[in-house]
Design a protein around this motif. Structure first.
Motif, PDB file in Angstrom:
ATOM      1  N   MET A   1      29.599  54.183  33.241  1.00 23.82           N
ATOM      2  CA  MET A   1      30.057  53.040  33.514  1.00 23.82           C
ATOM      3  C   MET A   1      31.555  53.351  33.951  1.00 23.82           C
ATOM      4  O   MET A   1      32.232  54.020  33.048  1.00 23.82           O
ATOM      5  CB  MET A   1      29.912  51.908  32.434  1.00 23.82           C
ATOM      6  N   LYS A   2      32.110  52.738  34.793  1.00 18.92           N
ATOM      7  CA  LYS A   2      33.463  52.742  35.326  1.00 18.92           C
ATOM      8  C   LYS A   2      34.380  52.029  34.417  1.00 18.92           C
ATOM      9  O   LYS A   2      34.104  51.093  33.461  1.00 18.92           O
ATOM     10  CB  LYS A   2      34.037  52.398  36.609  1.00 18.92           C
ATOM     11  N   ASP A   3      35.628  52.438  34.396  1.00 18.44           N
ATOM     12  CA  ASP A   3      36.645  51.833  33.377  1.00 18.44           C
ATOM     13  C   ASP A   3      37.223  50.638  33.838  1.00 18.44           C
ATOM     14  O   ASP A   3      37.417  50.720  35.138  1.00 18.44           O
ATOM     15  CB  ASP A   3      37.678  52.921  33.011  1.00 18.44           C
ATOM     16  N   PHE A   4      37.121  49.507  33.127  1.00 14.35           N
ATOM     17  CA  PHE A   4      37.728  48.205  33.779  1.00 14.35           C
ATOM     18  C   PHE A   4      38.930  48.042  33.155  1.00 14.35           C
ATOM     19  O   PHE A   4      39.380  48.296  31.982  1.00 14.35           O
ATOM     20  CB  PHE A   4      36.883  47.191  33.583  1.00 14.35           C
ATOM     21  N   LYS A   5      40.233  47.658  33.973  1.00 14.19           N
ATOM     22  CA  LYS A   5      41.451  47.093  33.437  1.00 14.19           C
ATOM     23  C   LYS A   5      41.736  45.649  34.100  1.00 14.19           C
ATOM     24  O   LYS A   5      41.781  45.563  35.153  1.00 14.19           O
ATOM     25  CB  LYS A   5      42.613  48.278  33.831  1.00 14.19           C
ATOM     26  N   VAL A   6      41.883  44.885  33.247  1.00 15.07           N
ATOM     27  CA  VAL A   6      42.032  43.328  33.472  1.00 15.07           C
ATOM     28  C   VAL A   6      43.190  42.829  33.075  1.00 15.07           C
ATOM     29  O   VAL A   6      43.609  43.010  31.831  1.00 15.07           O
ATOM     30  CB  VAL A   6      40.665  42.693  33.181  1.00 15.07           C
ATOM     31  N   ASP A   7      43.967  42.127  33.974  1.00 16.15           N
ATOM     32  CA  ASP A   7      45.330  41.509  33.736  1.00 16.15           C
ATOM     33  C   ASP A   7      45.258  40.059  33.889  1.00 16.15           C
ATOM     34  O   ASP A   7      46.115  39.389  33.005  1.00 16.15           O
ATOM     35  CB  ASP A   7      46.557  41.914  34.509  1.00 16.15           C
ATOM     36  N   THR A   8      44.292  39.856  34.678  1.00 18.17           N
ATOM     37  CA  THR A   8      44.333  38.121  34.934  1.00 18.17           C
ATOM     38  C   THR A   8      42.745  37.507  35.154  1.00 18.17           C
ATOM     39  O   THR A   8      42.141  38.345  34.862  1.00 18.17           O
ATOM     40  CB  THR A   8      44.823  38.001  36.669  1.00 18.17           C
ATOM     41  N   TYR A   9      42.959  36.292  34.821  1.00 17.40           N
ATOM     42  CA  TYR A   9      41.634  35.652  34.660  1.00 17.40           C
ATOM     43  C   TYR A   9      40.553  35.782  35.929  1.00 17.40           C
ATOM     44  O   TYR A   9      39.472  36.187  35.689  1.00 17.40           O
ATOM     45  CB  TYR A   9      42.083  33.960  34.740  1.00 17.40           C
ATOM     46  N   ASP A  10      41.078  35.739  37.081  1.00 15.32           N
ATOM     47  CA  ASP A  10      40.309  36.191  38.271  1.00 15.32           C
ATOM     48  C   ASP A  10      39.891  37.741  38.193  1.00 15.32           C
ATOM     49  O   ASP A  10      38.559  37.719  38.532  1.00 15.32           O
ATOM     50  CB  ASP A  10      40.966  35.818  39.548  1.00 15.32           C
ATOM     51  N   GLU A  11      40.542  38.252  37.844  1.00 20.85           N
ATOM     52  CA  GLU A  11      40.011  39.791  37.495  1.00 20.85           C
ATOM     53  C   GLU A  11      38.760  39.734  36.646  1.00 20.85           C
ATOM     54  O   GLU A  11      38.051  40.624  36.461  1.00 20.85           O
ATOM     55  CB  GLU A  11      41.194  40.849  37.329  1.00 20.85           C
ATOM     56  N   ALA A  12      39.053  39.098  35.561  1.00 24.99           N
ATOM     57  CA  ALA A  12      38.058  39.031  34.391  1.00 24.99           C
ATOM     58  C   ALA A  12      36.856  38.547  34.934  1.00 24.99           C
ATOM     59  O   ALA A  12      35.736  38.940  34.542  1.00 24.99           O
ATOM     60  CB  ALA A  12      38.444  38.179  33.329  1.00 24.99           C
ATOM     61  N   ILE A  13      36.795  37.553  36.094  1.00 20.06           N
ATOM     62  CA  ILE A  13      35.716  36.932  36.583  1.00 20.06           C
ATOM     63  C   ILE A  13      34.924  37.692  37.327  1.00 20.06           C
ATOM     64  O   ILE A  13      33.699  37.825  37.294  1.00 20.06           O
ATOM     65  CB  ILE A  13      36.064  35.551  37.253  1.00 20.06           C
ATOM     66  N   ASP A  14      35.826  38.617  38.173  1.00 17.92           N
ATOM     67  CA  ASP A  14      35.098  39.791  38.783  1.00 17.92           C
ATOM     68  C   ASP A  14      34.437  40.433  38.204  1.00 17.92           C
ATOM     69  O   ASP A  14      33.204  41.036  38.385  1.00 17.92           O
ATOM     70  CB  ASP A  14      36.033  40.574  39.592  1.00 17.92           C
ATOM     71  N   VAL A  15      34.907  41.116  36.749  1.00 16.88           N
ATOM     72  CA  VAL A  15      33.994  42.009  36.071  1.00 16.88           C
ATOM     73  C   VAL A  15      32.830  41.497  35.794  1.00 16.88           C
ATOM     74  O   VAL A  15      31.698  41.991  35.521  1.00 16.88           O
ATOM     75  CB  VAL A  15      35.087  42.471  34.943  1.00 16.88           C
ATOM     76  N   ILE A  16      33.010  39.973  35.092  1.00 21.47           N
ATOM     77  CA  ILE A  16      31.760  39.387  34.555  1.00 21.47           C
ATOM     78  C   ILE A  16      30.624  39.300  35.833  1.00 21.47           C
ATOM     79  O   ILE A  16      29.459  39.441  35.511  1.00 21.47           O
ATOM     80  CB  ILE A  16      32.003  37.962  34.121  1.00 21.47           C
ATOM     81  N   LYS A  17      30.960  39.055  37.041  1.00 21.14           N
ATOM     82  CA  LYS A  17      30.106  38.903  38.046  1.00 21.14           C
ATOM     83  C   LYS A  17      29.413  40.314  38.318  1.00 21.14           C
ATOM     84  O   LYS A  17      28.197  40.478  38.640  1.00 21.14           O
ATOM     85  CB  LYS A  17      30.715  38.502  39.416  1.00 21.14           C
ATOM     86  N   GLU A  18      30.256  41.400  38.132  1.00 22.71           N
ATOM     87  CA  GLU A  18      29.937  42.796  38.353  1.00 22.71           C
ATOM     88  C   GLU A  18      28.952  43.277  37.310  1.00 22.71           C
ATOM     89  O   GLU A  18      27.545  43.837  37.839  1.00 22.71           O
ATOM     90  CB  GLU A  18      30.945  43.694  38.699  1.00 22.71           C
ATOM     91  N   ILE A  19      28.965  43.022  36.196  1.00 18.36           N
ATOM     92  CA  ILE A  19      28.432  43.530  35.069  1.00 18.36           C
ATOM     93  C   ILE A  19      27.378  42.591  34.323  1.00 18.36           C
ATOM     94  O   ILE A  19      26.257  42.871  33.990  1.00 18.36           O
ATOM     95  CB  ILE A  19      29.299  44.397  33.992  1.00 18.36           C
ATOM     96  N   GLY A  20      27.685  41.242  34.531  1.00 21.04           N
ATOM     97  CA  GLY A  20      26.669  40.200  34.312  1.00 21.04           C
ATOM     98  C   GLY A  20      26.887  40.040  32.875  1.00 21.04           C
ATOM     99  O   GLY A  20      26.603  38.937  32.332  1.00 21.04           O
ATOM    100  N   PHE A  21      27.227  40.905  31.820  1.00 15.90           N
ATOM    101  CA  PHE A  21      27.450  40.550  30.498  1.00 15.90           C
ATOM    102  C   PHE A  21      28.328  41.237  29.659  1.00 15.90           C
ATOM    103  O   PHE A  21      28.663  42.240  29.852  1.00 15.90           O
ATOM    104  CB  PHE A  21      25.791  41.211  29.878  1.00 15.90           C
TER     105      PHE A  21
END
Length: 225
Positions: free
Chosen positions: A1-21
């Motif tokens: 699994m790739k490494d995620f780096k999140v700074d903003t709320y919208d970026e967090a939403i993108d991660v949730i959409k991508e991995i689902g859980f």
């Protein structure tokens, strides 16, 4: 699994959409959690970059379902995966039937009834309405809330600030709850149901495409793949 780096709320939403859980804190080996992909210095600052503040925004915006759905731990589940998780962890029996069959505690039934009658109810108000404000009632109250989240019957709908008589913020915010059916309908979640084994197969395929063997082993224990 790739490494995620999140700074903003919208970026967090993108991660949730991508991995689902996405667990709030470490739960699955070799798998991200909100606290592992966000800067530690942003937490509990009360700013727009504070992931602790985001946890109430996700369900309020309909970006993800949020609650202690798995192992009594807080997790975020995408709108896309939520129906599958509900089919696996939830029950096809009504609240009444589950109580009759000894599958549900009396306290959980009482809290579910109160939440369904007052969607978005504040935890503090819920305690009072349930007659469980006293110290000795804290344990059964907390257990009933965990029970209802674990069976996907209720979801955190957000947080509500404690205010004084002048309407000024006074103390910690408290969690508010809605029934899962109410929340799902409001946020246009697919409410059609499929067989549990079919849901397991689809969820397993989703995680198998993104997870390490170690993470898959943990998901297998949680969902019974």
């Amino acid at each position: 699994m790739k490494d995620f780096k999140v700074d903003t709320y919208d970026e967090a939403i993108d991660v949730i959409k991508e991995i689902g859980f996405l667990p709030l804190a470490k739960l699955i080996p070799n798998y991200p959690s909100l606290d592992s992909i966000t800067p530690k210095e942003h937490w509990y600052t009360g700013s727009e970059f504070d992931p602790w503040m985001w946890r109430a925004k996700f369900p309020g915006d309909g970006a993800a379902a949020y609650g202690k759905f798995v192992k009594k731990k807080s997790v975020l589940i995408s709108i896309e995966l939520l129906p599958l998780v509900r089919d696996i962890l939830g029950s096809s029996l009504s609240i009444k039937d589950r109580f009759r069959d000894g599958l549900m505690s009396r306290e959980a039934v009482e809290l579910y009834t109160l939440i369904s009658e007052n969607e978005g109810i504040d935890t503090r108000v819920l305690k009072v309405e349930a007659g469980m404000k006293d110290k000795e009632k804290k344990k059964p109250f907390d257990h009933a809330l965990l029970e209802l989240q674990g069976s996907m019957d209720i979801v955190v709908s957000g947080t509500k600030a404690k205010t004084n008589e002048a309407g000024e913020k006074n103390g910690w915010s408290s969690t508010s709850f809605e029934t899962m059916n109410f929340w799902a309908k409001n946020h246009r979640v697919d409410e059609s149901s499929i067989e549990k084994e079919d849901a397991k197969m689809m969820l397993r395929d989703h995680f198998a495409a993104i997870c390490s063997p170690e993470a898959m082993k943990a998901f297998n224990k949680i969902f019974g793949f």
